[in-house]
Design a protein around this motif. Structure first.
Motif, PDB file in Angstrom:
ATOM      1  N   LYS A 189       0.827  -1.210   0.000  1.00  0.00           N
ATOM      2  CA  LYS A 189       0.000   0.000   0.000  1.00  0.00           C
ATOM      3  C   LYS A 189       0.859   1.258   0.000  1.00  0.00           C
ATOM      4  N   ILE A 190       1.948   1.256   0.757  1.00  0.00           N
ATOM      5  CA  ILE A 190       2.847   2.420   0.776  1.00  0.00           C
ATOM      6  C   ILE A 190       3.392   2.676  -0.621  1.00  0.00           C
ATOM      7  N   LEU A 191       3.875   1.623  -1.279  1.00  0.00           N
ATOM      8  CA  LEU A 191       4.466   1.793  -2.608  1.00  0.00           C
ATOM      9  C   LEU A 191       3.432   2.230  -3.638  1.00  0.00           C
ATOM     10  N   ILE A 192       2.248   1.637  -3.611  1.00  0.00           N
ATOM     11  CA  ILE A 192       1.198   2.024  -4.563  1.00  0.00           C
ATOM     12  C   ILE A 192       0.791   3.476  -4.331  1.00  0.00           C
ATOM     13  N   ASN A 193       0.618   3.858  -3.077  1.00  0.00           N
ATOM     14  CA  ASN A 193       0.227   5.240  -2.780  1.00  0.00           C
ATOM     15  C   ASN A 193       1.293   6.237  -3.217  1.00  0.00           C
ATOM     16  N   LYS A 194       2.542   5.939  -2.918  1.00  0.00           N
ATOM     17  CA  LYS A 194       3.611   6.866  -3.311  1.00  0.00           C
ATOM     18  C   LYS A 194       3.786   6.894  -4.826  1.00  0.00           C
ATOM     19  N   ALA A 195       3.589   5.762  -5.479  1.00  0.00           N
ATOM     20  CA  ALA A 195       3.715   5.712  -6.939  1.00  0.00           C
ATOM     21  C   ALA A 195       2.544   6.411  -7.630  1.00  0.00           C
ATOM     22  N   SER A 196       1.527   6.759  -6.864  1.00  0.00           N
ATOM     23  CA  SER A 196       0.399   7.529  -7.386  1.00  0.00           C
ATOM     24  C   SER A 196       0.642   9.031  -7.281  1.00  0.00           C
ATOM     25  N   ASN A 197       1.689   9.420  -6.579  1.00  0.00           N
ATOM     26  CA  ASN A 197       1.990  10.831  -6.321  1.00  0.00           C
ATOM     27  C   ASN A 197       2.902  11.385  -7.408  1.00  0.00           C
TER      28      ASN A 197
END
Length: 140
Positions: free
Chosen positions: A113-121
């Motif tokens: 979830k951390i990686l997906i969220n940051k990769a959405s930024n």
């Protein structure tokens, strides 16, 4: 005050090849993750869903945590800065090691979830001009 639209200018190479994302601030662990949310990502996600659940499936039955974990296992382009929990040796990047990391269900609600969220930024994928424009904005 007028702002430059460079604050939104993303580097298309970083979008496709990934940019280093550090899930824990100040630590050496990083994952090079392609941009989440664009057309290529959407095609990749649809393919993973089809491969995992078949052509005919109920949307409510799709475990997006699993789908995102599979996506990370297939599309993260590099990682580093961590050791194997059992051997205490550095984990080398290979596609198989990458898949193994993200197959661990214990990471689906945290690391994934951390990686997906940051990769959405978008800020992680800016061009140099975009990063400079953001820094100028912060000074104001």
């Amino acid at each position: 005050m007028s702002l430059s639209l460079d604050i939104f200018n993303e580097d298309t190479a970083k979008q496709a090849e990934g940019t280093e994302i550090y899930p824990i601030s100040g630590e050496d662990i990083y994952f090079k993750v392609p941009r989440v949310g664009g057309f290529e990502y959407q095609k990749q996600i649809r393919k993973i869903i089809k491969d995992t659940y078949g052509i005919y499936h109920e949307p409510d039955d799709i475990d997006m945590d699993l789908i995102n974990a599979v996506w990370l296992g297939e599309y993260v382009t590099h990682f580093g800065g961590f050791v194997d929990a059992k051997t205490k040796k550095p984990v080398k990047f290979t596609r198989e090691n990458c898949r193994a990391v993200f197959r661990n269900k214990g990471y689906h609600q945290s690391l994934c979830k951390i990686l997906i969220n940051k990769a959405s930024n978008f800020e992680f994928y800016l061009t140099q001009e975009g990063r400079e424009a953001i820094e100028e904005l912060k000074k104001l």
